[in-house]
Scaffold this motif. Structure first.
Motif, PDB file in Angstrom:
ATOM      1  N   VAL A  75       0.830  -1.208   0.000  1.00 29.70           N
ATOM      2  CA  VAL A  75       0.000   0.000   0.000  1.00 29.70           C
ATOM      3  C   VAL A  75       0.863   1.255   0.000  1.00 29.70           C
ATOM      4  O   VAL A  75       0.624   2.195  -0.777  1.00 29.70           O
ATOM      5  CB  VAL A  75      -0.963  -0.011   1.205  1.00 29.70           C
ATOM      6  CG1 VAL A  75      -1.669   1.337   1.343  1.00 29.70           C
ATOM      7  CG2 VAL A  75      -1.982  -1.127   1.059  1.00 29.70           C
ATOM      8  N   PHE A  76       1.892   1.301   0.846  1.00 30.30           N
ATOM      9  CA  PHE A  76       2.702   2.519   0.914  1.00 30.30           C
ATOM     10  C   PHE A  76       3.517   2.728  -0.357  1.00 30.30           C
ATOM     11  O   PHE A  76       3.690   3.872  -0.804  1.00 30.30           O
ATOM     12  CB  PHE A  76       3.592   2.493   2.160  1.00 30.30           C
ATOM     13  CG  PHE A  76       2.881   2.960   3.393  1.00 30.30           C
ATOM     14  CD1 PHE A  76       2.826   4.309   3.715  1.00 30.30           C
ATOM     15  CD2 PHE A  76       2.223   2.062   4.218  1.00 30.30           C
ATOM     16  CE1 PHE A  76       2.144   4.753   4.833  1.00 30.30           C
ATOM     17  CE2 PHE A  76       1.544   2.495   5.349  1.00 30.30           C
ATOM     18  CZ  PHE A  76       1.500   3.849   5.657  1.00 30.30           C
ATOM     19  N   ARG A  77       3.992   1.647  -0.963  1.00 27.63           N
ATOM     20  CA  ARG A  77       4.666   1.818  -2.249  1.00 27.63           C
ATOM     21  C   ARG A  77       3.665   2.235  -3.319  1.00 27.63           C
ATOM     22  O   ARG A  77       4.007   2.985  -4.240  1.00 27.63           O
ATOM     23  CB  ARG A  77       5.384   0.532  -2.654  1.00 27.63           C
ATOM     24  CG  ARG A  77       6.620   0.257  -1.819  1.00 27.63           C
ATOM     25  CD  ARG A  77       7.593  -0.715  -2.459  1.00 27.63           C
ATOM     26  NE  ARG A  77       8.844  -0.695  -1.713  1.00 27.63           N
ATOM     27  CZ  ARG A  77       9.158  -1.473  -0.707  1.00 27.63           C
ATOM     28  NH1 ARG A  77       8.309  -2.405  -0.314  1.00 27.63           N
ATOM     29  NH2 ARG A  77      10.308  -1.363  -0.080  1.00 27.63           N
ATOM     30  N   GLY A  78       2.434   1.777  -3.155  1.00 29.51           N
ATOM     31  CA  GLY A  78       1.399   2.162  -4.111  1.00 29.51           C
ATOM     32  C   GLY A  78       1.060   3.641  -4.077  1.00 29.51           C
ATOM     33  O   GLY A  78       0.553   4.193  -5.062  1.00 29.51           O
ATOM     34  N   ILE A  79       1.337   4.297  -2.957  1.00 31.17           N
ATOM     35  CA  ILE A  79       1.081   5.738  -2.867  1.00 31.17           C
ATOM     36  C   ILE A  79       2.386   6.534  -2.937  1.00 31.17           C
ATOM     37  O   ILE A  79       2.419   7.725  -2.595  1.00 31.17           O
ATOM     38  CB  ILE A  79       0.296   6.098  -1.588  1.00 31.17           C
ATOM     39  CG1 ILE A  79       1.054   5.675  -0.323  1.00 31.17           C
ATOM     40  CG2 ILE A  79      -1.074   5.449  -1.607  1.00 31.17           C
ATOM     41  CD1 ILE A  79       0.312   5.981   0.969  1.00 31.17           C
ATOM     42  N   GLY A  80       3.453   5.854  -3.410  1.00 28.26           N
ATOM     43  CA  GLY A  80       4.691   6.559  -3.702  1.00 28.26           C
ATOM     44  C   GLY A  80       5.666   6.700  -2.558  1.00 28.26           C
ATOM     45  O   GLY A  80       6.563   7.555  -2.609  1.00 28.26           O
ATOM     46  N   VAL A  81       5.563   5.875  -1.519  1.00 23.58           N
ATOM     47  CA  VAL A  81       6.449   5.973  -0.363  1.00 23.58           C
ATOM     48  C   VAL A  81       7.592   4.962  -0.517  1.00 23.58           C
ATOM     49  O   VAL A  81       7.362   3.781  -0.748  1.00 23.58           O
ATOM     50  CB  VAL A  81       5.678   5.709   0.949  1.00 23.58           C
ATOM     51  CG1 VAL A  81       6.624   5.740   2.135  1.00 23.58           C
ATOM     52  CG2 VAL A  81       4.570   6.735   1.119  1.00 23.58           C
ATOM     53  N   LYS A  82       8.825   5.464  -0.375  1.00 25.70           N
ATOM     54  CA  LYS A  82      10.004   4.601  -0.436  1.00 25.70           C
ATOM     55  C   LYS A  82      10.630   4.369   0.940  1.00 25.70           C
ATOM     56  O   LYS A  82      11.424   3.451   1.101  1.00 25.70           O
ATOM     57  CB  LYS A  82      11.053   5.223  -1.366  1.00 25.70           C
ATOM     58  CG  LYS A  82      10.595   5.397  -2.806  1.00 25.70           C
ATOM     59  CD  LYS A  82      11.694   6.051  -3.640  1.00 25.70           C
ATOM     60  CE  LYS A  82      11.236   6.243  -5.074  1.00 25.70           C
ATOM     61  NZ  LYS A  82      12.295   6.910  -5.895  1.00 25.70           N
ATOM     62  N   ASN A  83      10.285   5.239   1.888  1.00 19.01           N
ATOM     63  CA  ASN A  83      10.869   5.146   3.228  1.00 19.01           C
ATOM     64  C   ASN A  83      10.081   4.128   4.048  1.00 19.01           C
ATOM     65  O   ASN A  83       9.164   4.466   4.793  1.00 19.01           O
ATOM     66  CB  ASN A  83      10.836   6.513   3.914  1.00 19.01           C
ATOM     67  CG  ASN A  83      11.447   7.600   3.064  1.00 19.01           C
ATOM     68  OD1 ASN A  83      12.491   7.394   2.445  1.00 19.01           O
ATOM     69  ND2 ASN A  83      10.795   8.757   3.002  1.00 19.01           N
ATOM     70  N   ILE A  84      10.437   2.860   3.899  1.00 19.23           N
ATOM     71  CA  ILE A  84       9.719   1.752   4.542  1.00 19.23           C
ATOM     72  C   ILE A  84      10.739   0.843   5.211  1.00 19.23           C
ATOM     73  O   ILE A  84      11.739   0.458   4.601  1.00 19.23           O
ATOM     74  CB  ILE A  84       8.896   0.948   3.511  1.00 19.23           C
ATOM     75  CG1 ILE A  84       7.887   1.851   2.788  1.00 19.23           C
ATOM     76  CG2 ILE A  84       8.190  -0.222   4.172  1.00 19.23           C
ATOM     77  CD1 ILE A  84       7.193   1.179   1.628  1.00 19.23           C
ATOM     78  N   ASP A  85      10.510   0.492   6.457  1.00 21.89           N
ATOM     79  CA  ASP A  85      11.460  -0.361   7.170  1.00 21.89           C
ATOM     80  C   ASP A  85      10.757  -1.012   8.354  1.00 21.89           C
ATOM     81  O   ASP A  85       9.769  -0.487   8.876  1.00 21.89           O
ATOM     82  CB  ASP A  85      12.649   0.462   7.671  1.00 21.89           C
ATOM     83  CG  ASP A  85      13.911  -0.375   7.887  1.00 21.89           C
ATOM     84  OD1 ASP A  85      13.825  -1.622   7.832  1.00 21.89           O
ATOM     85  OD2 ASP A  85      14.982   0.224   8.103  1.00 21.89           O
ATOM     86  N   TRP A  86      11.258  -2.170   8.768  1.00 22.74           N
ATOM     87  CA  TRP A  86      10.713  -2.843   9.960  1.00 22.74           C
ATOM     88  C   TRP A  86      11.609  -2.641  11.176  1.00 22.74           C
ATOM     89  O   TRP A  86      11.195  -2.905  12.300  1.00 22.74           O
ATOM     90  CB  TRP A  86      10.573  -4.354   9.710  1.00 22.74           C
ATOM     91  CG  TRP A  86      11.884  -5.073   9.525  1.00 22.74           C
ATOM     92  CD1 TRP A  86      12.520  -5.332   8.352  1.00 22.74           C
ATOM     93  CD2 TRP A  86      12.733  -5.610  10.551  1.00 22.74           C
ATOM     94  NE1 TRP A  86      13.706  -5.984   8.565  1.00 22.74           N
ATOM     95  CE2 TRP A  86      13.861  -6.178   9.911  1.00 22.74           C
ATOM     96  CE3 TRP A  86      12.643  -5.670  11.928  1.00 22.74           C
ATOM     97  CZ2 TRP A  86      14.892  -6.790  10.613  1.00 22.74           C
ATOM     98  CZ3 TRP A  86      13.680  -6.276  12.644  1.00 22.74           C
ATOM     99  CH2 TRP A  86      14.778  -6.829  11.983  1.00 22.74           C
ATOM    100  N   ARG A  87      12.836  -2.158  10.999  1.00 22.16           N
ATOM    101  CA  ARG A  87      13.854  -2.152  12.050  1.00 22.16           C
ATOM    102  C   ARG A  87      13.704  -0.922  12.948  1.00 22.16           C
ATOM    103  O   ARG A  87      14.408   0.074  12.772  1.00 22.16           O
ATOM    104  CB  ARG A  87      15.241  -2.203  11.418  1.00 22.16           C
ATOM    105  CG  ARG A  87      15.484  -3.483  10.646  1.00 22.16           C
ATOM    106  CD  ARG A  87      16.705  -3.404   9.774  1.00 22.16           C
ATOM    107  NE  ARG A  87      16.526  -2.455   8.678  1.00 22.16           N
ATOM    108  CZ  ARG A  87      17.402  -2.284   7.702  1.00 22.16           C
ATOM    109  NH1 ARG A  87      18.515  -2.988   7.700  1.00 22.16           N
ATOM    110  NH2 ARG A  87      17.181  -1.402   6.753  1.00 22.16           N
TER     111      ARG A  87
END
Length: 650
Positions: free
Chosen positions: A334-346
């Motif tokens: 979903v977040f990549r679908g709205i153009g977000v690249k700043n994604i992390d689990w750590r």
């Protein structure tokens, strides 16, 4: 010479491996020989004698738990002679045993009840009154002991010595005066105490959190995967009237839990009924939280993201390690679908969750010639892995710890500072098991093991960290890591956090708190108003692990089922439902249920993480207890005394 032995049990011929005990061989012909002191994981003891069988050619009855099979042996597990012998043993066990089955917590699942019905005599030859022994003894933070019921099978004592390597429990005094006690007189406590309540075949050892709460026939049982750490132990969740009353181990879960549970997995369950649970979305208005509807929450969240993107500010999302695989997949989708690249689990101190080399079953640890523990001990981060390490040491393996501050009572080990020192203590031949905390770079030990038969497990900070990595909850195309998003330099307009509490658990909690205060719009999903949630703009109430279904991935890379055992309270949503709600505001196409399930299976099966570039070594810190993470354990009043005793925290 053949490794198989031919024998006959109750008229049925069979072949079993040489050295097999009669009690195990009988299971091959569907005969369950009664036992008290014997347990598959503890081995023979020969104490209670209730497992009597007749072996042709021997003048007396023999105990099946300590008699190995021999070629040509003819065994009778059921006949008048055997039943009479067992009846006499039962009479001795019942001489001082109170007849309090109606109030005993073990009632309905007590071996003594079953065996008394099957083999007990109708009348006793003993005329003397029963001897009184201590009742309701507070043995420790988790257990109440009723000595009158104890049959001195010593399962608890042997577990504490053989499996947990704690040696805290002993048999005190002799003869009919013997009782179970702690060796020092101090309260009984370590990370695995609750297992003795399951091992106890009568109602002598009972759990404080379950005592007088229910009968087994009133419980609804669900098998699921424990979400308290990354081991993924299989467990039974027993509920009654919409309340979780207890969790129990799955005896045949050999590949994962080996049939045990740590105390956090067993006892940290009362938070589901906590009055502190978040029930409605909260929005910070003029510094105060106010309740809002879910539709309004989704609209505010979506508007904040659009406004941030329009103004050139960044948007970030952190989470996944405490979510189900399906939720973690939708997070990044979903977040990549709205153009977000700043994604992390750590969100904490850990830098990776997947070993550079493919993992194997936890059982492989037991046959290793050496176990190398790097950083924080699995005793606290992945407790059941620690039991595997103990088993390996008892079989002759060398335990070497690099940079560890944790205790290792009763387990011979060597503490070193570097990989080179560690390798100096390792045998030249045989497989090596590495258990790493995933925090400090382990380049040196990887290089040292490159030419050896070795394998690694990472004892993760978050239960589904490996699943989150497999689902792609990592920055791509120049996206920021969680550390960058939380260090105050990211210029984010919106930061969404899911099931994480970095204000408590990050490397620098003060810097994280400052970064969150400086971020215009912070969203967090959680069950409680944690230290991080208190700084949020929008708080979304989430369901717990027992309240939703899906899958998780353990530290071995095994895809495990999570089955809802409890209906969640009205108001909270699963994180998956939150992602669906956000996606609808942006028109992001979502996979069907079948497509989602297929994607999860494929990603877990094919996932291999290229080892990240070595990061700066992180400062060591004193050992942390498995109760120190905050969150659910801090909102469970039933385990307050246990938490205080073992973790040293309020």
């Amino acid at each position: 010479m053949s490794d198989l032995v031919k024998l006959t049990i109750d008229g049925v011929p069979l072949e079993v491996p040489k050295g097999t005990l009669l009690v195990e061989a009988a299971k091959k012909v569907k005969q369950e020989i009664p036992v008290y002191c014997y347990h598959t994981k503890l081995g023979p003891a020969g104490l209670c004698r209730v497992c009597l069988v007749e072996i042709e050619g021997m003048p007396k009855l023999q105990i099946a738990c300590n008699t190995p099979v021999s070629d040509g042996m003819v065994v009778h597990t059921q006949n008048d002679k055997v039943n009479t012998g067992r009846g006499m043993i039962l009479e001795l066990l019942l001489v001082n045993h109170p007849l309090d089955c109606p109030i005993c917590d073990k009632g309905g699942e007590c071996d003594l009840q079953d065996y008394a019905m099957a083999y007990g005599r109708g009348a006793s030859d003993v005329a003397d009154p029963k001897q009184s022994k201590p009742k309701r003894v507070d043995l420790g933070s988790t257990i109440v002991l009723d000595e009158e019921r104890c049959v001195v099978c010593q399962r608890c004592v042997r577990f504490d010595d053989i499996i947990a390597a704690e040696s805290q429990l002993i048999v005190k005094d002799r003869g009919h005066n013997d009782i179970i006690a702690t060796a020092t007189g101090d309260p009984y406590h370590h990370n695995f105490t609750g297992n003795v309540t399951e091992l106890c075949p009568v109602g002598a050892l009972t759990s404080k959190t379950y005592r007088f709460r229910s009968r087994p026939w009133d419980l609804h049982r669900t098998q699921t995967s424990c979400s308290q750490c990354s081991v993924g132990c299989q467990m039974f969740v027993d509920t009654r009237g919409g309340t979780v009353l207890r969790t129990m181990s799955v005896e045949n879960d050999d590949a994962i839990s080996d049939g045990w549970l740590c105390d956090r997995g067993r006892y940290n369950i009362g938070f589901y009924a906590s009055p502190d649970r978040l029930k409605q979305p909260l929005y910070r208005d003029n510094g105060q939280f106010v309740q809002i509807a879910w539709d309004d929450a989704f609209a505010m969240w979506a508007k904040a993201i659009r406004d941030a993107q329009a103004s050139g500010k960044g948007v970030g999302a952190i989470g996944g390690g405490r979510l189900l695989n399906e939720e973690a997949y939708l997070l990044q989708h979903v977040f990549r679908g709205i153009g977000v690249k700043n994604i992390d689990w750590r969100a904490g101190r850990q830098i990776q969750a997947t070993p550079a080399r493919p993992g194997v079953s936890y059982e492989a640890i037991e046959s290793a010639v050496a176990v190398i523990v790097i950083g924080e001990s699995p005793e606290e981060r992945a407790p059941v892995l620690w039991l595997r390490a103990i088993k390996a040491v008892k079989r002759g393996a060398k335990l070497v710890r690099i940079g560890s501050h944790d205790r290792a009572p009763g387990v011979p080990h060597v503490d070193v500072a570097t990989a080179a020192e560690a390798m100096a203590h390792i045998p030249a031949e045989g497989s090596i098991a590495v258990i790493w905390d995933g925090i400090n770079p382990a380049t040196e030990i990887r290089e040292a093991l490159a030419q050896r038969d070795g394998f690694a497990f990472i004892a993760n900070e978050q239960p589904n960290a490996r699943g989150a990595e497999a689902m792609g909850v990592l920055p791509t195309d120049g996206g920021l890591t969680a550390a960058r998003m939380l260090d105050g330099s990211a210029n984010l307009g919106v930061l969404s956090l899911f099931g994480v509490n970095p204000v408590r658990n990050a490397e620098n909690p003060e810097a994280v708190a400052a970064a969150l205060r400086a971020t215009p719009f912070v969203v967090i999903s959680d069950l409680f108003l944690t230290e991080t949630a208190e700084l949020a703009t929008l708080v979304l109430p989430a369901l717990g692990a027992f309240e939703k279904s899906g899958t998780t991935t353990n530290a071995a890379g095994t895809l495990l089922p999570v089955n809802a055992a409890l209906e969640g309270p009205e108001g909270p949503l699963s994180d998956l439902e939150m992602f669906v709600g956000l996606a609808q505001h942006f028109g992001v196409a979502l996979p069907s249920v079948e497509e989602l399930e297929a994607a999860v299976v494929a990603r877990v099966a094919s996932h291999q993480l290229a080892h990240p570039a070595p990061s700066q070594a992180r400062a060591t810190r004193p050992a942390r207890s498995m109760w120190d993470g905050g969150g659910t354990s801090q909102h469970d009043p039933n385990i307050a005394s246990l938490r205080n005793t073992q973790a040293g925290v309020a």
